[in-house]
Enzyme design. Structure first.
Site, PDB file in Angstrom:
ATOM      1  N   GLU A 119       0.822  -1.204   0.000  1.00  0.00           N
ATOM      2  CA  GLU A 119       0.000   0.000   0.000  1.00  0.00           C
ATOM      3  C   GLU A 119       0.861   1.260   0.000  1.00  0.00           C
ATOM      4  O   GLU A 119       0.629   2.212   0.746  1.00  0.00           O
ATOM      5  CB  GLU A 119      -0.972  -0.020   1.189  1.00  0.00           C
ATOM      6  CG  GLU A 119      -1.855  -1.265   1.207  1.00  0.00           C
ATOM      7  CD  GLU A 119      -2.857  -1.300   2.349  1.00  0.00           C
ATOM      8  OE1 GLU A 119      -2.818  -0.405   3.226  1.00  0.00           O
ATOM      9  OE2 GLU A 119      -3.702  -2.220   2.375  1.00  0.00           O
ATOM     10  N   GLU A 266      -4.710  -9.516   0.140  1.00  0.00           N
ATOM     11  CA  GLU A 266      -5.087  -9.566   1.558  1.00  0.00           C
ATOM     12  C   GLU A 266      -6.602  -9.477   1.681  1.00  0.00           C
ATOM     13  O   GLU A 266      -7.228  -8.623   1.051  1.00  0.00           O
ATOM     14  CB  GLU A 266      -4.492  -8.396   2.366  1.00  0.00           C
ATOM     15  CG  GLU A 266      -3.000  -8.424   2.557  1.00  0.00           C
ATOM     16  CD  GLU A 266      -2.507  -7.226   3.371  1.00  0.00           C
ATOM     17  OE1 GLU A 266      -3.323  -6.600   4.087  1.00  0.00           O
ATOM     18  OE2 GLU A 266      -1.310  -6.905   3.271  1.00  0.00           O
TER      19      GLU A 266
END
Length: 495
Positions: A119, A266
């Site tokens: 991220e 995820e």
């Protein structure tokens, strides 16, 4: 046909071939912010025992990479966020990283992907200018070692990159990152790689202020009055997970790209939370994870891309108790560090059930204070359509007394759960049931799953026990890459 356009078509074809041959898979993330982390050998033994075929690491731990040699398990290694800047500023640093962490271990260790940071754009935006450059440098190093067809490069992105994910058809990436995202997607397209997405319906639900029902976040069926429909496409979304994936596809399309598959790196649900985290429960985590596995393994895509499966890595193997933040952040794990599981979970199509050996020590019981009408309905369903053996709670039988709805429902719920969990049965019963590690047996009334019971809900290998082998049906990316290489040679010869 122009060469550039033809090459783009080749990469799209190769991507589709990869998905068609391999099918959807369930993998597991393995973080290391854990007290008393098991040894690499023990971790690998557990992965093999539960037939896990794909794992993702947030770094390139050499002990784990060595321990995975010869297992066939497909491995995604990570460039840490701290390493992104250095690699993005120097081709030689990138080459050294690849030589040290990839080349030194393949082909014995089946490394198939590099996740560049985690991220990055939303967590360390100062690295944004060099993110795609870092990916390019790593890819070039893989090309130099002739393993670029085996090892793909991408970078996991948060759903925070999409400010308004619903309705999916109007979703776009945050315009602040348009230039970077265009370069990012161009790289994925050119190299036949995936868009790596971290998708958490838990956060989508808890931050949604009640906009969406929790059943939508947990993959539960929705009543006709609660159907979630995109008003522009009229697509029906049965889960927030599918909506998030489709929002990503539409955001990619908004920048005029297509043919880039989404890989969910995820997704998970915490099983324990703080005082203000009431949705982080064992029951919700079990429901989400089992439904996620079933959703992924049906090999279909979201409404806008129905033929592209959504392979997904569950977050995560162990509870990372060293992580900062609220209680929920530390309790996404499906295994405790001693090798026992937090809750029963089917990890693959083989109906392999995680849980204490033979299901012993895991019970499904009626919740204290549950609505009596709902309990009665659950009891009736379990003993009827659910096919639980309710003989023991009939008058004169061992489990009739105490003659309470709570007791009878607990027995019926538990019997159903232990019979059906290996084929997808869950401990829910419209929110009136919960999983417990406390044996509810008493006197001559023995509940299924008790150490004194001859019945069990499924079979499970012992944690850290004898190692199994990966299912022969699981095709390694190395084998697939050889096929892709041959097809590429043929197609390029036609240009």
């Amino acid at each position: 046909m122009k060469p550039g356009k033809c090459q783009g078509s080749v990469f799209l074809l190769l991507t589709l071939i990869f998905y068609d041959v391999s099918g959807a898979f369930i993998g597991i993330n393995i973080g290391t912010d854990v007290s008393n982390l098991p040894s690499a050998a023990d971790v690998v033994a557990t992965l093999k025992a539960y037939q896990v075929t794909h794992v993702r690491f947030y770094d390139a731990d050499h002990q784990m990479l060595s321990a995975l040699a010869g297992t066939g398990i497909e491995v995604m290694v990570g460039v840490t966020n701290e390493e992104v800047l250095g690699i993005g500023e120097s081709p030689s640093v990138a080459a050294a990283w690849v030589n040290k962490n990839i080349v030194a271990y393949v082909p014995q260790t089946n490394i198939t992907a590099i996740a560049v940071g985690s991220e990055v754009l939303t967590s360390i935006p100062n690295a944004a200018p060099v993110l795609v450059q870092a990916m390019n440098y790593l890819h070039n190093a893989l090309v130099a070692s002739n393993i670029n067809f085996q090892v793909k490069v991408s970078s996991p992105q948060s759903m925070d990159m999409i400010p308004r994910p619903f309705p999916p058809s109007t979703a776009t990436f945050n315009s602040t990152w348009n230039s970077t995202m265009y370069q990012f997607l161009q790289f994925l397209k050119n190299t036949g790689s995936f868009y790596m997405l971290n998708a958490y319906p838990y956060y989508g639900y808890t931050k949604g202020d009640g906009i969406f029902p929790i059943d939508y976040a947990l993959f539960r069926s929705l009543s006709p009055t609660k159907q979630i429909v995109d008003p522009n496409t009229l697509f029906h979304y049965t889960s927030m997970f599918d909506s998030m994936v489709d929002a990503t596809y539409y955001s990619i399309e908004a920048l005029n790209f297509s043919g880039i598959p989404v890989l969910v790196t995820e997704s998970g649900w915490p099983w324990l939370g703080g005082a203000n985290e009431s949705d982080a429960t064992l029951e919700n985590a079990q429901t989400y994870s089992n439904n996620l596995v079933r959703r992924v393994l049906n090999d279909s895509g979201p409404p806008s891309q129905p033929t592209i499966p959504i392979s997904t890595y569950i977050y995560e193997m162990f509870n990372e108790d060293k992580r900062p933040g609220p209680t929920s952040e530390k309790n996404f794990g499906i295994f405790f560090t001693n090798g026992t599981t937090v809750y029963p979970l089917i990890l693959g199509s083989s109906s392999q059930l995680t849980g204490n050996s033979s299901g012993v020590g895991v019970f499904c019981v009626a919740k204290q204070g549950a609505d009596s009408d709902a309990l009665q309905a659950g009891l009736n369903w379990a003993c009827g359509q659910g096919q639980a053996n309710c003989t023991a709670i009939q008058e004169g039988k061992p489990c009739y007394n105490p003659d309470t709805l709570q007791n009878h429902a607990s027995y019926a719920y538990n019997d159903y759960f232990h019979k059906m969990q290996s084929v997808g049965g869950t401990c829910d019963f419209s929110g009136t049931a919960t999983v417990s590690n406390v044996d509810p047996s008493y006197g001559s009334c023995i509940f299924s799953g008790s150490s004194n019971s001859n019945t069990s809900g499924g079979t499970t290998p012992s944690a850290f026990g004898p190692s199994g082998t990966i299912d022969a049906g699981s095709t390694s990316t190395l084998q697939v890459s050889k096929l892709m290489y041959l097809i590429l040679v043929i197609l390029l010869s036609l240009i």
